[in-house]
Design a protein around this motif. Sequence first.
Motif, PDB file in Angstrom:
ATOM      1  N   LEU A  24      11.973  62.866   5.548  1.00  0.00           N
ATOM      2  CA  LEU A  24      11.952  61.434   5.252  1.00  0.00           C
ATOM      3  C   LEU A  24      12.006  60.600   6.525  1.00  0.00           C
ATOM      4  CD1 LEU A  24      14.481  61.446   2.257  1.00  0.00           C
ATOM      5  CD2 LEU A  24      11.980  61.649   2.179  1.00  0.00           C
ATOM      6  N   PRO A  25      11.299  59.483   6.548  1.00  0.00           N
ATOM      7  CA  PRO A  25      11.274  58.641   7.753  1.00  0.00           C
ATOM      8  C   PRO A  25      12.659  58.188   8.203  1.00  0.00           C
ATOM      9  CG  PRO A  25       9.550  57.970   6.240  1.00  0.00           C
ATOM     10  CD  PRO A  25      10.384  58.973   5.509  1.00  0.00           C
ATOM     11  N   SER A  26      13.545  57.899   7.241  1.00  0.00           N
ATOM     12  CA  SER A  26      14.898  57.446   7.580  1.00  0.00           C
ATOM     13  C   SER A  26      15.942  58.530   7.370  1.00  0.00           C
ATOM     14  CB  SER A  26      15.268  56.214   6.740  1.00  0.00           C
ATOM     15  OG  SER A  26      14.369  55.149   6.992  1.00  0.00           O
ATOM     16  N   GLY A  27      15.490  59.769   7.192  1.00  0.00           N
ATOM     17  CA  GLY A  27      16.422  60.856   6.915  1.00  0.00           C
ATOM     18  C   GLY A  27      17.184  61.298   8.150  1.00  0.00           C
ATOM     19  N   PHE A  28      18.426  61.738   7.916  1.00  0.00           N
ATOM     20  CA  PHE A  28      19.266  62.203   9.018  1.00  0.00           C
ATOM     21  C   PHE A  28      20.173  63.312   8.519  1.00  0.00           C
ATOM     22  CE2 PHE A  28      23.411  62.026  11.197  1.00  0.00           C
ATOM     23  CZ  PHE A  28      23.002  62.302  12.501  1.00  0.00           C
ATOM     24  N   HIS A  29      20.239  64.404   9.271  1.00  0.00           N
ATOM     25  CA  HIS A  29      21.117  65.523   8.934  1.00  0.00           C
ATOM     26  C   HIS A  29      21.866  65.973  10.172  1.00  0.00           C
ATOM     27  CE1 HIS A  29      21.646  70.057   8.825  1.00  0.00           C
ATOM     28  NE2 HIS A  29      22.565  69.592   8.027  1.00  0.00           N
ATOM     29  N   GLN A  30      23.185  66.126  10.005  1.00  0.00           N
ATOM     30  CA  GLN A  30      24.013  66.661  11.084  1.00  0.00           C
ATOM     31  C   GLN A  30      25.006  67.633  10.486  1.00  0.00           C
ATOM     32  OE1 GLN A  30      26.254  63.775  13.322  1.00  0.00           O
ATOM     33  NE2 GLN A  30      27.524  65.321  14.298  1.00  0.00           N
ATOM     34  N   ARG A  31      24.945  68.871  10.913  1.00  0.00           N
ATOM     35  CA  ARG A  31      25.881  69.887  10.427  1.00  0.00           C
ATOM     36  C   ARG A  31      27.058  69.958  11.387  1.00  0.00           C
ATOM     37  NH1 ARG A  31      23.887  74.906   7.108  1.00  0.00           N
ATOM     38  NH2 ARG A  31      25.893  75.605   6.273  1.00  0.00           N
ATOM     39  N   VAL A  32      28.261  69.757  10.866  1.00  0.00           N
ATOM     40  CA  VAL A  32      29.430  69.743  11.738  1.00  0.00           C
ATOM     41  C   VAL A  32      30.270  71.009  11.619  1.00  0.00           C
ATOM     42  CG1 VAL A  32      29.531  67.234  11.770  1.00  0.00           C
ATOM     43  CG2 VAL A  32      30.806  68.481  10.031  1.00  0.00           C
ATOM     44  N   SER A  33      30.029  71.801  10.575  1.00  0.00           N
ATOM     45  CA  SER A  33      30.702  73.095  10.417  1.00  0.00           C
ATOM     46  C   SER A  33      29.874  73.922   9.445  1.00  0.00           C
ATOM     47  CB  SER A  33      32.129  72.915   9.886  1.00  0.00           C
ATOM     48  OG  SER A  33      32.116  72.551   8.524  1.00  0.00           O
ATOM     49  N   ASP A  34      30.338  75.117   9.134  1.00  0.00           N
ATOM     50  CA  ASP A  34      29.598  75.985   8.212  1.00  0.00           C
ATOM     51  C   ASP A  34      29.463  75.367   6.825  1.00  0.00           C
ATOM     52  OD1 ASP A  34      29.242  77.866  10.151  1.00  0.00           O
ATOM     53  OD2 ASP A  34      30.910  79.150   9.502  1.00  0.00           O
ATOM     54  N   SER A  35      30.386  74.492   6.456  1.00  0.00           N
ATOM     55  CA  SER A  35      30.377  73.983   5.076  1.00  0.00           C
ATOM     56  C   SER A  35      30.329  72.467   4.953  1.00  0.00           C
ATOM     57  CB  SER A  35      31.617  74.499   4.328  1.00  0.00           C
ATOM     58  OG  SER A  35      32.799  74.049   4.952  1.00  0.00           O
ATOM     59  N   THR A  36      30.374  71.747   6.058  1.00  0.00           N
ATOM     60  CA  THR A  36      30.431  70.282   5.997  1.00  0.00           C
ATOM     61  C   THR A  36      29.309  69.667   6.828  1.00  0.00           C
ATOM     62  OG1 THR A  36      32.837  70.406   5.788  1.00  0.00           O
ATOM     63  CG2 THR A  36      31.883  68.254   6.283  1.00  0.00           C
ATOM     64  N   SER A  37      28.618  68.704   6.232  1.00  0.00           N
ATOM     65  CA  SER A  37      27.479  68.077   6.906  1.00  0.00           C
ATOM     66  C   SER A  37      27.368  66.614   6.532  1.00  0.00           C
ATOM     67  CB  SER A  37      26.168  68.766   6.507  1.00  0.00           C
ATOM     68  OG  SER A  37      26.075  70.065   7.031  1.00  0.00           O
ATOM     69  N   LEU A  38      26.628  65.890   7.362  1.00  0.00           N
ATOM     70  CA  LEU A  38      26.156  64.555   7.018  1.00  0.00           C
ATOM     71  C   LEU A  38      24.722  64.686   6.526  1.00  0.00           C
ATOM     72  CD1 LEU A  38      27.240  62.223   9.973  1.00  0.00           C
ATOM     73  CD2 LEU A  38      28.096  62.196   7.631  1.00  0.00           C
ATOM     74  N   LEU A  39      24.441  64.087   5.384  1.00  0.00           N
ATOM     75  CA  LEU A  39      23.081  64.058   4.851  1.00  0.00           C
ATOM     76  C   LEU A  39      22.777  62.626   4.434  1.00  0.00           C
ATOM     77  CD1 LEU A  39      22.722  67.261   2.629  1.00  0.00           C
ATOM     78  CD2 LEU A  39      21.307  66.663   4.590  1.00  0.00           C
ATOM     79  N   PHE A  40      21.844  61.993   5.107  1.00  0.00           N
ATOM     80  CA  PHE A  40      21.462  60.625   4.782  1.00  0.00           C
ATOM     81  C   PHE A  40      19.955  60.560   4.578  1.00  0.00           C
ATOM     82  CE2 PHE A  40      25.650  59.451   5.789  1.00  0.00           C
ATOM     83  CZ  PHE A  40      25.843  58.119   5.426  1.00  0.00           C
ATOM     84  N   THR A  41      19.545  60.178   3.367  1.00  0.00           N
ATOM     85  CA  THR A  41      18.115  60.004   3.107  1.00  0.00           C
ATOM     86  C   THR A  41      17.643  58.613   3.517  1.00  0.00           C
ATOM     87  OG1 THR A  41      18.417  59.120   0.867  1.00  0.00           O
ATOM     88  CG2 THR A  41      18.286  61.541   1.104  1.00  0.00           C
ATOM     89  N   GLY A  42      18.582  57.664   3.595  1.00  0.00           N
ATOM     90  CA  GLY A  42      18.229  56.283   3.860  1.00  0.00           C
ATOM     91  C   GLY A  42      17.913  55.488   2.617  1.00  0.00           C
ATOM     92  N   ALA A  43      17.912  56.124   1.455  1.00  0.00           N
ATOM     93  CA  ALA A  43      17.664  55.423   0.191  1.00  0.00           C
ATOM     94  C   ALA A  43      18.911  54.632  -0.200  1.00  0.00           C
ATOM     95  CB  ALA A  43      17.316  56.413  -0.907  1.00  0.00           C
ATOM     96  N   PRO A  44      18.737  53.477  -0.831  1.00  0.00           N
ATOM     97  CA  PRO A  44      19.893  52.636  -1.182  1.00  0.00           C
ATOM     98  C   PRO A  44      20.613  53.095  -2.448  1.00  0.00           C
ATOM     99  CG  PRO A  44      17.883  51.541  -1.846  1.00  0.00           C
ATOM    100  CD  PRO A  44      17.457  52.796  -1.123  1.00  0.00           C
ATOM    101  N   LEU A  45      21.107  54.327  -2.409  1.00  0.00           N
ATOM    102  CA  LEU A  45      21.870  54.905  -3.516  1.00  0.00           C
ATOM    103  C   LEU A  45      22.910  55.835  -2.921  1.00  0.00           C
ATOM    104  CD1 LEU A  45      22.053  55.126  -6.671  1.00  0.00           C
ATOM    105  CD2 LEU A  45      20.658  57.197  -6.438  1.00  0.00           C
ATOM    106  N   ALA A  46      24.175  55.629  -3.302  1.00  0.00           N
ATOM    107  CA  ALA A  46      25.271  56.362  -2.664  1.00  0.00           C
ATOM    108  C   ALA A  46      25.125  57.872  -2.776  1.00  0.00           C
ATOM    109  CB  ALA A  46      26.603  55.916  -3.261  1.00  0.00           C
ATOM    110  N   ALA A  47      24.658  58.361  -3.912  1.00  0.00           N
ATOM    111  CA  ALA A  47      24.560  59.806  -4.114  1.00  0.00           C
ATOM    112  C   ALA A  47      23.530  60.460  -3.202  1.00  0.00           C
ATOM    113  CB  ALA A  47      24.213  60.104  -5.572  1.00  0.00           C
TER     114      ALA A  47
END
Length: 256
Positions: free
Chosen positions: A25-48
């Motif tokens: 996705l153009p505004s997508g962002f992923h950052q893995r900070v550990s084996d089980s926890t990550s940031l996942l942002f699609t950039g869509a205006p919906l919290a889920a």
Amino acid sequence: MMNREVVESSVQAWFESLVRLTTTLPSGFHQRVSDSTSLLFTGAPLAALNGVVSTAAEADVAEIKNLAGQVRESAQVPWSIQVRGEPTRELSAAAADLGLTASSRAPFMIKTLAGDEATPPATEALRVRRVNGDEHQLYAATLAAGFSAPLEIFAAISPPAALDASGMTAYIGEVEGEPVATAFTIRVREYVGVYNISTLPPFRCSGHGRAITATVLRDARDAGAHTAFLQSSDMGFRVYASLGFRTAVQWTYFTA
């Protein structure tokens, strides 16, 4: 009792499918900070569709608090904390301190593709077809209408790059040429994630949602998938259960 190995591998495939989508996705962002926890942002205006995601059977509360605190300071779209299973009181309190005072649950369901997907249940005049990036506007508009939600949400997660990506397939179901249902799948090795099952309100209770779901399961099985997974809404739960999906775990979402 569902096989634990199947559950764990399906959860990991689910997470990988979200990473694959997000990174297209153009505004997508992923950052893995550990084996089980990550940031996942699609950039869509919906919290889920944005937030801190933990796939651990027992979430690391300190890790989530630290990451979510950073998100709160910089997030430009609604976001959430997403954890597997029943959250602890400590985690619920931490989410509330961050302004995420609402919570909801979604069953994570799994189905073994054992051969009964060969013949999708028929519905009168429904034609299911695949769509590619050339029809991304039609797909996003149909998806928004099916969920009775703003178009901007679904336009953000349905750009041409996502519809044309390897392992990702978008579907539209039509009655007399009119789009009335949608689906989307993401293949991860021999697993397939089922997403975006929707039916336009005037066409509900006609079997279209069940038919398009069965069609994508058949296609996935024919392509080599052996297990399907999804997160169900209340509306879709009985449909998925009727197709052989069973709840493996619950997912909890904390939102503002």
